[in-house]
Enzyme design. Structure first.
Site, PDB file in Angstrom:
ATOM      1  N   SER A  38       1.257   6.968  -4.220  1.00 56.53           N
ATOM      2  CA  SER A  38       0.325   6.055  -4.874  1.00 56.53           C
ATOM      3  C   SER A  38      -1.088   6.649  -4.884  1.00 56.53           C
ATOM      4  O   SER A  38      -1.276   7.786  -5.302  1.00 56.53           O
ATOM      5  CB  SER A  38       0.372   4.691  -4.179  1.00 56.53           C
ATOM      6  OG  SER A  38      -0.267   3.697  -4.940  1.00 56.53           O
ATOM      7  N   ASP A 161       5.288   2.557  -8.355  1.00 52.64           N
ATOM      8  CA  ASP A 161       4.680   3.049  -7.119  1.00 52.64           C
ATOM      9  C   ASP A 161       5.684   3.798  -6.234  1.00 52.64           C
ATOM     10  O   ASP A 161       6.784   3.326  -5.974  1.00 52.64           O
ATOM     11  CB  ASP A 161       4.136   1.827  -6.359  1.00 52.64           C
ATOM     12  CG  ASP A 161       3.208   2.189  -5.218  1.00 52.64           C
ATOM     13  OD1 ASP A 161       3.423   3.217  -4.569  1.00 52.64           O
ATOM     14  OD2 ASP A 161       2.258   1.416  -4.974  1.00 52.64           O
TER      15      ASP A 161
END
Length: 279
Positions: A38, A161
């Site tokens: 991320s 993510d």
């Protein structure tokens, strides 16, 4: 000796990790492998390009802009954070704060970006071959928080993510041949992750992306198990956890400039632990 660094991200809490990495630049610390999850992938790209405090500006200034993150983005673009603005408009060679891609590419370190296939729920590890000048789609994919953001497509496949698939990718680092690993967390290492928020987000995407939703529901347990494993490696002397003693009141999407400044400075201070570990 092959040294790796893993930045686990954490949304806007990632400013702590950016402080740690900026401190490493100050001390001349280099890593042979960098794995970003991320926001951690964005932090590491700036670290490997040698651009100290580049990410600091993204966290403290740009994130206040509506083009960066806002409900109007969510309403009109179906994504609260406009990844194309962050990792395109701002970051491209003609942007306001471009990534020094030539310096990044010249750095011999291996660079891994973790993302999760939205269709299958499987973890995917992108590498330097998947990134090029002004084409930073893998960073956009790794940062796409389910429901908060729409999945980002790379080569026609939608990704969410990386924390859904592998939130603490230390095993990946050792599998790549690392002898020692620095793991950067953005919340206290003894603070367990609870599943309540993950469950709410999973419910929002379950109809269209059931396998990603399943991974979302497993995220807390994966994170907690990963940190527990990291502590075992730490006892063996082959891993060092760098984590803040508190989060200065910040959460994933909390916009508090003063708190961010303090959190960044915590990271700068804690970077001294890295040098002690590597010595």
């Amino acid at each position: 000796m092959k040294i790796g660094v893993v930045d686990t991200g954490g949304g806007l809490r990632g400013i702590y990790a950016s402080g740690v990495l900026d401190g490493c630049l100050d001390q001349g610390i280099s890593f042979d492998v960098g794995i970003g999850v991320s926001a951690g992938s964005a932090n590491l790209s700036s670290y490997f390009s040698g651009q100290k405090k580049r990410n600091y500006q993204f966290y403290t200034e740009y994130m206040m802009r509506k083009k960066y993150m806002s409900f109007s983005n969510f309403l009109f673009k179906k994504t609260y954070i406009d990844m194309d603005y962050v990792y395109g408009t701002l970051s491209n060679s003609d942007g306001e704060n471009p990534l020094d891609y030539p310096a990044f590419a010249k750095n011999p370190a291996e660079f891994i970006v973790v993302a999760t296939d939205a269709n299958t729920g499987e973890v995917h590890y992108f590498n330097k071959n998947d990134i090029s000048q002004d084409h930073y789609d893998i960073l956009k994919a790794s940062c796409a928080i389910p429901f908060v953001c729409k999945p980002y497509e790379v080569d026609g496949r939608p990704y969410y993510d990386g924390a859904l698939g592998d939130p603490i990718p230390i095993e990946k680092a050792f599998a790549m041949g690392c002898d020692k690993v620095v793991l950067i967390l953005t919340k206290p290492k003894d603070l367990l992750r609870t599943p309540e928020k993950d469950e709410k987000l999973a419910a929002r995407i379950e109809k269209k992306y059931p396998f990603a939703a399943r991974q979302m529901r497993l995220r807390a347990s994966k994170y907690n198990e990963g940190v527990a494993l990291a502590k075992k490696y730490e006892e063996q002397g082959i891993l060092q956890i760098i984590a803040p003693d508190d989060t200065c009141g910040l959460d994933t999407l909390t916009r508090k400039p003063q708190a961010m400044k303090e959190f960044y400075e915590k990271g700068l201070y804690d970077s001294s632990i890295v040098m002690k570990f590597l010595k």
